[in-house]
Scaffold this active site. Structure first.
Site: not given
Ligand code: JA8
Length: 229
Positions: A89, A116, A154, A169
């Site tokens: 994230p 974590e 895709r 689009d």
């Molecule tokens: C997470 Br635990 C973990 C590992 C990878 C990702 S990518 C994302 N949006 N949340 C949580």
């Protein structure tokens, strides 16, 4: 295009990978997806790949040794060097232009974390690309990895079910407006009628209506898309 996925839960991918579109692409040798269980690179007899964080705190951290061993070992399995991507994230936000860039590559390695996160030295040693699929926390990187595979394949010629080129689009490099509303039969459903303009065969008028709808929707729903570019 070759994908290598490193994960603690390879079975999560089975349902997705056996969908017919992807299955056809794999059978036609347009796409290869190789799943690797990081636990196979654990050094100890208990197959441990995670440990408690130095300095304290909740949860477990993925250990540097099995992670780096797994990434380097899988990297060496093909002469084509993979672009190594860690799903996190805190990574670069995934947008269609980045999907288009990834689709030009011959080989991607998608590294899925859990818990974590990883020992920082995984990033220091491997220097992977870090990508985020959105501003929310998943339980692991697997769904994010499937998102990348899905968005990328895709764009590979011949992978789509129909003969059309991929719909671009919305969100492609050139067009940043949302899609206009679409209708098919019946012409009337519970008193809701298909807009008259779509029935009259005047394609200049239809194009104009659709452009207006796209602009209106984008203003209503995603004003951020109109900001720049
Ligand atoms: C997470 Br635990 C973990 C590992 C990878 C990702 S990518 C994302 N949006 N949340 C949580």
């Amino acid at each position: 295009m070759r994908f290598d996925v490193l994960t603690l839960f390879p079975d999560i991918f089975n349902g997705y990978l056996s969908q017919s579109l992807l299955n056809k692409a794999i059978n036609n040798q347009l796409v290869e997806v190789h799943l690797h269980n990081v636990r196979d690179w654990s050094a100890d007899k208990h197959h441990r790949v995670d440990d408690r964080p130095y300095g304290g705190g909740p949860g477990m951290i993925l250990m540097v040794e099995p992670m780096v061993d797994a990434i380097e070992s899988v990297q060496s399995r093909d002469d084509e060097t993979a672009e190594v991507i860690v799903l996190t994230p805190t990574g670069e936000p995934l947008k269609q232009p980045l999907v288009e860039e990834l689709a030009t590559m011959k080989r991607l390695m998608l590294v899925c974390g859990r818990y974590e996160g990883f020992d920082q030295r995984v990033f220091d040693v491997v220097r992977p690309r870090e990508i985020s699929v959105g501003d929310y926390i998943l339980n692991g990187g697997e769904v994010a990895a499937m998102t990348i595979i899905d968005a990328v394949i895709r764009l590979i010629p011949g992978v789509l079910g129909d003969e059309d080129s991929p719909r671009q689009d919305s969100f492609s490099t050139s067009n940043r407006l949302l899609e206009f509303p679409q209708y098919t039969r019946p012409r009337s459903f519970r008193g809701l009628d298909v807009p008259e303009v779509l029935l009259n065969g005047n394609h200049a008028e239809i194009d104009n209506w659709r452009r207006t709808q796209s602009l209106q929707r984008t203003q209503d729903r995603r004003r951020d898309l109109l900001g720049e570019g």
